[in-house]
Scaffold this active site. Structure first.
Site, short mmCIF file in Angstrom:
data_model
loop_
_atom_site.label_atom_id
_atom_site.label_comp_id
_atom_site.label_asym_id
_atom_site.label_seq_id
_atom_site.Cartn_x
_atom_site.Cartn_y
_atom_site.Cartn_z
N ASN A 7 0.88 -1.34 0.16
CA ASN A 7 0.04 -0.15 0.05
C ASN A 7 0.97 1.27 -0.01
OD1 ASN A 7 -1.82 2.01 0.37
ND2 ASN A 7 -2.30 1.39 2.52
N TRP A 8 1.21 2.01 -1.39
CA TRP A 8 1.83 3.03 -1.27
C TRP A 8 1.40 4.28 -0.60
CZ3 TRP A 8 5.11 3.44 -6.32
CH2 TRP A 8 5.95 2.30 -6.65
N LYS A 9 0.07 4.22 -0.45
CA LYS A 9 -0.49 5.57 0.13
C LYS A 9 -0.54 6.43 -0.87
CE LYS A 9 -0.18 3.42 4.84
NZ LYS A 9 -0.21 3.78 6.09
N HIS A 86 -9.74 1.56 4.69
CA HIS A 86 -8.14 1.79 5.43
C HIS A 86 -8.47 2.86 6.46
CE1 HIS A 86 -4.42 3.18 6.44
NE2 HIS A 86 -3.99 2.06 6.00
N GLU A 88 -7.07 5.20 7.41
CA GLU A 88 -6.80 6.73 7.24
C GLU A 88 -7.96 7.11 6.67
OE1 GLU A 88 -3.15 5.75 5.14
OE2 GLU A 88 -2.24 5.38 7.19
N GLU A 152 -5.64 -4.39 10.65
CA GLU A 152 -4.65 -3.47 10.98
C GLU A 152 -4.79 -2.80 12.09
OE1 GLU A 152 -2.55 -2.50 6.98
OE2 GLU A 152 -4.38 -0.98 7.04
N GLY A 158 2.26 2.60 10.87
CA GLY A 158 3.36 3.53 10.83
C GLY A 158 4.07 3.83 12.14
N SER A 190 3.01 -1.79 10.51
CA SER A 190 4.43 -1.83 10.66
C SER A 190 5.13 -3.08 10.27
CB SER A 190 4.64 -1.47 12.21
OG SER A 190 4.45 -0.47 12.67
N GLY A 209 2.86 -0.92 4.47
CA GLY A 209 2.52 0.39 4.18
C GLY A 209 4.10 0.92 3.78
N GLY A 210 4.72 1.59 4.69
CA GLY A 210 5.97 2.23 4.47
C GLY A 210 7.04 1.31 3.91
P1 PGA Z 1 2.59 0.60 7.55
O1 PGA Z 1 1.14 0.75 6.99
O2 PGA Z 1 3.07 -0.57 7.19
O3 PGA Z 1 3.62 1.89 7.22
O4 PGA Z 1 2.66 0.50 9.11
C1 PGA Z 1 0.34 -0.18 6.70
C2 PGA Z 1 -0.95 0.33 6.38
O5 PGA Z 1 -1.43 1.48 6.68
O6 PGA Z 1 -1.63 -0.22 5.34
#
Ligand code: PGA
Length: 226
Positions: A7-9, A86, A88, A152, A158, A190, A209-210
């Site tokens: 997930n590149w956001k 998600h 966010e 999640e 993050g 994470s 994500g990251g």
């Molecule tokens: P993260 O994000 O791996 O940076 O914690 C995961 C996500 O929000 O899908």
């Protein structure tokens, strides 16, 4: 068969896409690998060896909805998966369990697989069963075989903090009992190349994500799933 989702956001550009495709295309795996870039970058993944997904979509196929992305269009661009719900999107863009369900219907109607994100905030940690039951309520008893659920915990996204593996398995078992289907269950929050192997021993896959923005790190996560 594990599922590894990037997930590149709202990150990445054409330069990162070129580097990512070059490096990840060298990795061979029997597992399912999916990258979900920002919508504007989807078409630049035409040479990618693995699958493409979107991070969100409209619940409508077309019409006067300025700024939205149609699930029908995403499908025609080659997307096989769409992330919905998600945290966010829930917190910053007011997505609700009801609107997530409408998007789910639109994704299924267009022949793609929804990746439904669920998870408790740090305040809800002691009452996670209630939060997760509410988030999944619209899906109970539905035909959801093509759906993937990603657990999640919001406090883990993050932050570098992950639950104990036993906590992850408790939640995934609870979700499995609630849905009573063979839906694939992922963990996200994470995830990195160090913690991924033990998570993957206890889940059907990971949502990253990251760490998915660094192709060397993402390659290691993919390789660790074999
Ligand atoms: P993260 O994000 O791996 O940076 O914690 C995961 C996500 O929000 O899908």
């Amino acid at each position: 068969m594990k599922i590894i989702v990037a997930n590149w956001k709202m990150n990445g550009d054409l330069e990162l896409v070129a580097k990512f495709i070059k490096e990840i295309n060298l990795v061979r795996t029997e597992n399912t690998v999916v990258v979900c870039p920002p919508a504007a970058l989807i078409t630049s993944f035409s040479d990618f060896r693995y699958h493409i997904g979107a991070q969100n979509c409209s619940c409508e196929d077309c019409g006067a909805f300025t700024g939205e992305n149609s699930p029908k269009l995403l499908k025609s661009l080659g997307c096989r998966y769409v992330i919905i719900g998600h945290s966010e999107r829930r917190t910053l863009f007011n997505e609700t369990n009801e609107s997530v369900y409408k998007k789910w219907e639109a994704i299924v109607r267009n022949g793609m697989s929804p990746i439904v994100c669920i998870g408790e905030t740090s305040e809800e940690r002691s009452s996670w069963k209630e939060t997760i039951s509410n988030q999944l309520k619209p899906f109970i008893g539905k035909q959801i075989d093509s759906t993937i659920v990603a657990y999640e915990p919001v406090w883990s996204i993050g932050t570098g903090q992950i639950p104990e593996i036993s906590e992850i398995t408790d939640v995934l078992t609870f979700v499995r009992d609630l849905l009573k289907t063979n839906t694939k269950l992922l963990y996200g929050g994470s995830v990195n190349s160090k913690n991924a192997p033990s998570i993957l021993n206890n889940a059907d896959g990971v949502l990253v994500g990251g760490a998915s923005l660094k192709s060397a790190e993402f390659s290691k996560i993919i390789q660790g799933a074999d």
